[in-house]
Write a protein that holds these residues in place. Sequence first.
Motif, PDB file in Angstrom:
ATOM      1  N   ALA A 102     -14.559  12.483  32.846  1.00 59.18           N
ATOM      2  CA  ALA A 102     -15.777  12.710  32.063  1.00 59.18           C
ATOM      3  C   ALA A 102     -16.941  11.881  32.603  1.00 59.18           C
ATOM      4  O   ALA A 102     -16.775  10.715  32.954  1.00 59.18           O
ATOM      5  CB  ALA A 102     -15.532  12.366  30.599  1.00 59.18           C
ATOM      6  N   LYS A 103     -18.113  12.500  32.663  1.00 60.33           N
ATOM      7  CA  LYS A 103     -19.341  11.808  33.048  1.00 60.33           C
ATOM      8  C   LYS A 103     -20.397  12.103  31.996  1.00 60.33           C
ATOM      9  O   LYS A 103     -20.644  13.262  31.669  1.00 60.33           O
ATOM     10  CB  LYS A 103     -19.817  12.268  34.428  1.00 60.33           C
ATOM     11  CG  LYS A 103     -18.902  11.853  35.566  1.00 60.33           C
ATOM     12  CD  LYS A 103     -19.455  12.307  36.906  1.00 60.33           C
ATOM     13  CE  LYS A 103     -18.538  11.893  38.054  1.00 60.33           C
ATOM     14  NZ  LYS A 103     -19.044  12.338  39.367  1.00 60.33           N
ATOM     15  N   PHE A 104     -21.020  11.054  31.465  1.00 57.08           N
ATOM     16  CA  PHE A 104     -21.997  11.220  30.408  1.00 57.08           C
ATOM     17  C   PHE A 104     -23.376  10.777  30.883  1.00 57.08           C
ATOM     18  O   PHE A 104     -23.548   9.643  31.312  1.00 57.08           O
ATOM     19  CB  PHE A 104     -21.627  10.376  29.175  1.00 57.08           C
ATOM     20  CG  PHE A 104     -20.279  10.703  28.584  1.00 57.08           C
ATOM     21  CD1 PHE A 104     -19.903  12.012  28.389  1.00 57.08           C
ATOM     22  CD2 PHE A 104     -19.404   9.691  28.231  1.00 57.08           C
ATOM     23  CE1 PHE A 104     -18.666  12.319  27.834  1.00 57.08           C
ATOM     24  CE2 PHE A 104     -18.170   9.976  27.683  1.00 57.08           C
ATOM     25  CZ  PHE A 104     -17.799  11.302  27.479  1.00 57.08           C
ATOM     26  N   SER A 105     -24.347  11.671  30.795  1.00 58.60           N
ATOM     27  CA  SER A 105     -25.735  11.256  31.030  1.00 58.60           C
ATOM     28  C   SER A 105     -26.246  10.627  29.733  1.00 58.60           C
ATOM     29  O   SER A 105     -25.625  10.748  28.676  1.00 58.60           O
ATOM     30  CB  SER A 105     -26.600  12.468  31.390  1.00 58.60           C
ATOM     31  OG  SER A 105     -26.734  13.334  30.266  1.00 58.60           O
ATOM     32  N   ASN A 106     -27.385   9.943  29.802  1.00 58.79           N
ATOM     33  CA  ASN A 106     -27.962   9.338  28.601  1.00 58.79           C
ATOM     34  C   ASN A 106     -28.240  10.394  27.540  1.00 58.79           C
ATOM     35  O   ASN A 106     -28.045  10.170  26.343  1.00 58.79           O
ATOM     36  CB  ASN A 106     -29.260   8.597  28.948  1.00 58.79           C
ATOM     37  CG  ASN A 106     -28.994   7.314  29.701  1.00 58.79           C
ATOM     38  OD1 ASN A 106     -27.919   6.741  29.613  1.00 58.79           O
ATOM     39  ND2 ASN A 106     -29.968   6.857  30.461  1.00 58.79           N
ATOM     40  N   GLU A 107     -28.704  11.548  27.993  1.00 59.98           N
ATOM     41  CA  GLU A 107     -28.982  12.645  27.060  1.00 59.98           C
ATOM     42  C   GLU A 107     -27.695  13.103  26.387  1.00 59.98           C
ATOM     43  O   GLU A 107     -27.656  13.350  25.180  1.00 59.98           O
ATOM     44  CB  GLU A 107     -29.632  13.810  27.805  1.00 59.98           C
ATOM     45  CG  GLU A 107     -30.037  14.972  26.901  1.00 59.98           C
ATOM     46  CD  GLU A 107     -30.632  16.127  27.697  1.00 59.98           C
ATOM     47  OE1 GLU A 107     -30.883  17.171  27.085  1.00 59.98           O
ATOM     48  OE2 GLU A 107     -30.831  15.973  28.919  1.00 59.98           O
ATOM     49  N   ASP A 108     -26.611  13.210  27.183  1.00 57.80           N
ATOM     50  CA  ASP A 108     -25.306  13.612  26.630  1.00 57.80           C
ATOM     51  C   ASP A 108     -24.857  12.641  25.551  1.00 57.80           C
ATOM     52  O   ASP A 108     -24.383  13.044  24.493  1.00 57.80           O
ATOM     53  CB  ASP A 108     -24.238  13.644  27.732  1.00 57.80           C
ATOM     54  CG  ASP A 108     -24.431  14.797  28.703  1.00 57.80           C
ATOM     55  OD1 ASP A 108     -25.045  15.801  28.310  1.00 57.80           O
ATOM     56  OD2 ASP A 108     -23.970  14.678  29.847  1.00 57.80           O
ATOM     57  N   VAL A 109     -24.989  11.350  25.839  1.00 59.34           N
ATOM     58  CA  VAL A 109     -24.489  10.327  24.918  1.00 59.34           C
ATOM     59  C   VAL A 109     -25.166  10.445  23.557  1.00 59.34           C
ATOM     60  O   VAL A 109     -24.502  10.438  22.508  1.00 59.34           O
ATOM     61  CB  VAL A 109     -24.701   8.911  25.496  1.00 59.34           C
ATOM     62  CG1 VAL A 109     -24.410   7.848  24.442  1.00 59.34           C
ATOM     63  CG2 VAL A 109     -23.795   8.704  26.716  1.00 59.34           C
ATOM     64  N   MET A 110     -26.497  10.551  23.533  1.00 56.62           N
ATOM     65  CA  MET A 110     -27.203  10.660  22.256  1.00 56.62           C
ATOM     66  C   MET A 110     -26.800  11.941  21.533  1.00 56.62           C
ATOM     67  O   MET A 110     -26.651  11.949  20.307  1.00 56.62           O
ATOM     68  CB  MET A 110     -28.725  10.635  22.488  1.00 56.62           C
ATOM     69  CG  MET A 110     -29.236   9.326  23.050  1.00 56.62           C
ATOM     70  SD  MET A 110     -28.714   7.864  22.115  1.00 56.62           S
ATOM     71  CE  MET A 110     -29.406   8.218  20.514  1.00 56.62           C
ATOM     72  N   TYR A 111     -26.620  12.990  22.294  1.00 55.90           N
ATOM     73  CA  TYR A 111     -26.200  14.258  21.699  1.00 55.90           C
ATOM     74  C   TYR A 111     -24.821  14.115  21.056  1.00 55.90           C
ATOM     75  O   TYR A 111     -24.594  14.547  19.922  1.00 55.90           O
ATOM     76  CB  TYR A 111     -26.188  15.358  22.762  1.00 55.90           C
ATOM     77  CG  TYR A 111     -25.695  16.672  22.216  1.00 55.90           C
ATOM     78  CD1 TYR A 111     -26.569  17.540  21.575  1.00 55.90           C
ATOM     79  CD2 TYR A 111     -24.355  17.017  22.297  1.00 55.90           C
ATOM     80  CE1 TYR A 111     -26.117  18.723  21.045  1.00 55.90           C
ATOM     81  CE2 TYR A 111     -23.892  18.206  21.768  1.00 55.90           C
ATOM     82  CZ  TYR A 111     -24.779  19.055  21.142  1.00 55.90           C
ATOM     83  OH  TYR A 111     -24.331  20.232  20.605  1.00 55.90           O
ATOM     84  N   TYR A 112     -23.887  13.487  21.754  1.00 50.71           N
ATOM     85  CA  TYR A 112     -22.516  13.370  21.253  1.00 50.71           C
ATOM     86  C   TYR A 112     -22.422  12.420  20.059  1.00 50.71           C
ATOM     87  O   TYR A 112     -21.622  12.634  19.146  1.00 50.71           O
ATOM     88  CB  TYR A 112     -21.583  12.914  22.373  1.00 50.71           C
ATOM     89  CG  TYR A 112     -21.438  13.928  23.487  1.00 50.71           C
ATOM     90  CD1 TYR A 112     -21.504  15.289  23.221  1.00 50.71           C
ATOM     91  CD2 TYR A 112     -21.251  13.535  24.814  1.00 50.71           C
ATOM     92  CE1 TYR A 112     -21.383  16.224  24.240  1.00 50.71           C
ATOM     93  CE2 TYR A 112     -21.133  14.470  25.832  1.00 50.71           C
ATOM     94  CZ  TYR A 112     -21.198  15.817  25.538  1.00 50.71           C
ATOM     95  OH  TYR A 112     -21.071  16.741  26.534  1.00 50.71           O
TER      96      TYR A 112
END
Length: 337
Positions: A228-238
């Motif tokens: 798994a790789k999380f961008s900053n945008e992904d993290v806030m979304y999740y």
Amino acid sequence: MIFKSYQIREKFEIINNRKGILIYGENLGLKNDIKEFFKIKYKQSEIITFFQDEIIKNKDILLKEILNTSLFNPEKTIIVFEVSEKILSVVNEVIEQNVKNFKIILFAGELEKRSKLRNLFEKEDKLAIVACYNDTEITLRNYVASMLKGFKNLDSETINLIIENSNKDRNIIKNEIDKIKNCFPEKEIKNHELPELLNFKEIKDFDEMRYVTFTGNKEKLGELLSYAKFSNEDVMYYLTAMTNRLKKMKETLEIDETVGNIENSINQLKIKVFWKDKPSFINEVRRFDKKKIDKTLEKLRDLEILIKTQPKINSGVVLKDFLVNFCNLQSNASLKA
């Protein structure tokens, strides 16, 4: 003069008669909708855009633009983004100008009640102000229903799926609605195709990651996190996705205090659980109580604040640490009947 956000469309002619319009608030999705609506309505006008900083650096630039009337297009609309109290004196000067066929539209973030800029637009009859508050479940349901008006098979479950799968984000919902319009040009929604159509941002992968975390499956979580790789945008979304999930679980538990049956309690939720998701949702609920949900929500809020206040922090690592630690905690949680 104060108007509601929905009145921009319903009472456009009344609002359009105002010399200036101030749009403010925290709902970025709603403000983007309004921007697009204005661009359509003022397409015959010469539209000029500024950011407040440009005007603060050169206060004459706005007045010169207003007074410089084009022979080819006498109507002029000036839009200024990211405004604050700093622009108040310039706005006052602009409004006092007796220039015909001219309008100024301002977009701002949150403004306090005591804001002088906000008070000016609220009290002056020749001005209009519209607050863009955060969406509620009701406003989003109405939004989806209006945008997809005339589509067959647009039932409550379909609307719920669109809202939930978009994480209650109006910008994402709009993109999903555009997908539906493009993929179903005959205006008939094929519900069996909808879940795959609305699969954005690899949400299915995170749904599985959230599920194994909430149910304490450490081995499977380790496998999922290995690639798994999380961008900053992904993290806030999740983080937001987990928050919304927990709130729905808490609502279920509150209903269950009276009903006494998890499955029947789920059926009474305001926003229904999609039928394919029910088994996972039931398994998650059975590993929580309201106290644990409140503590988890507090941890998620702390993580969000940490990430927002420390931009240099590796938000992907922060999220992974939370998932691992919480999964370990859940692996020892007792399963409720």
